[in-house]
Design a protein around this motif. Sequence first.
Motif, PDB file in Angstrom:
ATOM      1  N   ASP A 165     -23.715 -11.853-130.241  1.00  0.00           N
ATOM      2  CA  ASP A 165     -23.119 -11.608-131.551  1.00  0.00           C
ATOM      3  C   ASP A 165     -21.701 -12.160-131.609  1.00  0.00           C
ATOM      4  OD1 ASP A 165     -23.279 -10.089-134.202  1.00  0.00           O
ATOM      5  OD2 ASP A 165     -21.458  -9.233-133.319  1.00  0.00           O
ATOM      6  N   GLU A 168     -21.972 -15.936-131.762  1.00  0.00           N
ATOM      7  CA  GLU A 168     -22.409 -16.404-133.074  1.00  0.00           C
ATOM      8  C   GLU A 168     -21.297 -16.300-134.113  1.00  0.00           C
ATOM      9  OE1 GLU A 168     -25.075 -17.967-133.761  1.00  0.00           O
ATOM     10  OE2 GLU A 168     -26.018 -17.727-131.809  1.00  0.00           O
ATOM     11  N   HIS A 169     -20.342 -15.389-133.880  1.00  0.00           N
ATOM     12  CA  HIS A 169     -19.222 -15.226-134.806  1.00  0.00           C
ATOM     13  C   HIS A 169     -17.973 -15.976-134.348  1.00  0.00           C
ATOM     14  CE1 HIS A 169     -21.745 -11.955-136.347  1.00  0.00           C
ATOM     15  NE2 HIS A 169     -21.022 -12.017-137.447  1.00  0.00           N
ATOM     16  N   ASP A 217     -21.230 -17.545-137.710  1.00  0.00           N
ATOM     17  CA  ASP A 217     -21.727 -16.562-138.673  1.00  0.00           C
ATOM     18  C   ASP A 217     -20.562 -15.915-139.401  1.00  0.00           C
ATOM     19  OD1 ASP A 217     -24.071 -17.201-137.459  1.00  0.00           O
ATOM     20  OD2 ASP A 217     -24.539 -15.174-136.737  1.00  0.00           O
ATOM     21  N   LYS A 260     -24.924 -18.342-141.663  1.00  0.00           N
ATOM     22  CA  LYS A 260     -25.159 -18.378-140.220  1.00  0.00           C
ATOM     23  C   LYS A 260     -24.576 -19.666-139.658  1.00  0.00           C
ATOM     24  CE  LYS A 260     -27.539 -15.739-138.455  1.00  0.00           C
ATOM     25  NZ  LYS A 260     -27.218 -14.433-137.818  1.00  0.00           N
ATOM     26  N   LYS A 261     -24.264 -19.616-138.378  1.00  0.00           N
ATOM     27  CA  LYS A 261     -23.727 -20.804-137.711  1.00  0.00           C
ATOM     28  C   LYS A 261     -24.707 -21.962-137.880  1.00  0.00           C
ATOM     29  CE  LYS A 261     -21.579 -20.546-133.763  1.00  0.00           C
ATOM     30  NZ  LYS A 261     -21.223 -20.402-132.323  1.00  0.00           N
ATOM     31  N   ASP A 263     -25.378 -23.402-140.865  1.00  0.00           N
ATOM     32  CA  ASP A 263     -25.816 -23.522-142.267  1.00  0.00           C
ATOM     33  C   ASP A 263     -24.966 -24.570-142.976  1.00  0.00           C
ATOM     34  OD1 ASP A 263     -27.662 -21.568-141.852  1.00  0.00           O
ATOM     35  OD2 ASP A 263     -26.616 -20.006-143.009  1.00  0.00           O
TER      36      ASP A 263
END
Length: 302
Positions: A165, A168-169, A217, A260-261, A263
Amino acid sequence: MKGKYTIIFIPPDQSTTRQFQFSKLGKRYLGAGILFIGLIITGMFARTLYLSHYISHLQPTIDHITQLESTIEERDEKISILNEKSTQITEDLKRITDLEEKLSIILPLQPSSSSTSLSRGISPHAPNFILVNPLVQTPDQNAQIVADHLVLLQRYYEAAIVQKDQLEHTPSLLPVNGEITSPHGYRRNPFGGWSKEFHNGIDIACDYGTPVLATADGVVTFAGKNSIFGLRVDIDHSQGITTFYGHNSRLLVKEGDLVKKGDVIAYSGNSGRSTGSHLHYGTIVNERNVDPLTFTEVTKEI
């Protein structure tokens, strides 16, 4: 009374006597009856002696059979307990397999030919998961090892979820591929003159209309026109991290959208204060402007 036999019973209290008469034939029947009854009593007595001797002879066998039955009951109980432990081990191994599959999705690790920490001490080719370690042989120890591995793997999985998480952020990729034509920091004014200005991001050269990707994200906090950066998108990635993308030709997201990463959020362009088609990419951490390349493995190309 010739040919007759008489038996007289005289009571001790001198009361009326009783007598019985029977013939010679009756005498024979009486003798035969007494003999027959004697034979029956003798046979029963002999049978009792025989049975007593037979039972006495078989008693050790009976005791042994009783002991075997008791042993069988104890072993049945042990087998039942072992079956329960085996079932528990099987269930734990299934959960371990499921967690390993989830971890393999979260962490793209290359498979290794050697045993991992989660299977150390257990031979994958051994039936019923018999432990290779000769010091660990009991079912209780086997079950405890599997349970300990399961707990450890569960902790790894939970840590991997948190780490995934966070990753992803984290804006660890660049929004477009291209040469970095202007780095983060002070630079000469691109609109002429010898003055310097602080460049709060990096400029990446790219063709007009190149897809611009979200680098992590997050939630879109701004999508619209800006006097300097033209069509701009800002994304909040939590943990105090925000990225922004300027000089776009078209926006594909709006404020409040979850992205989201990877996109596509816009198409690059030349809007705002710009000298040509490119993407301006900036990063803010805890309200402080930082170099976006801090989060990537890309080096500056000037």
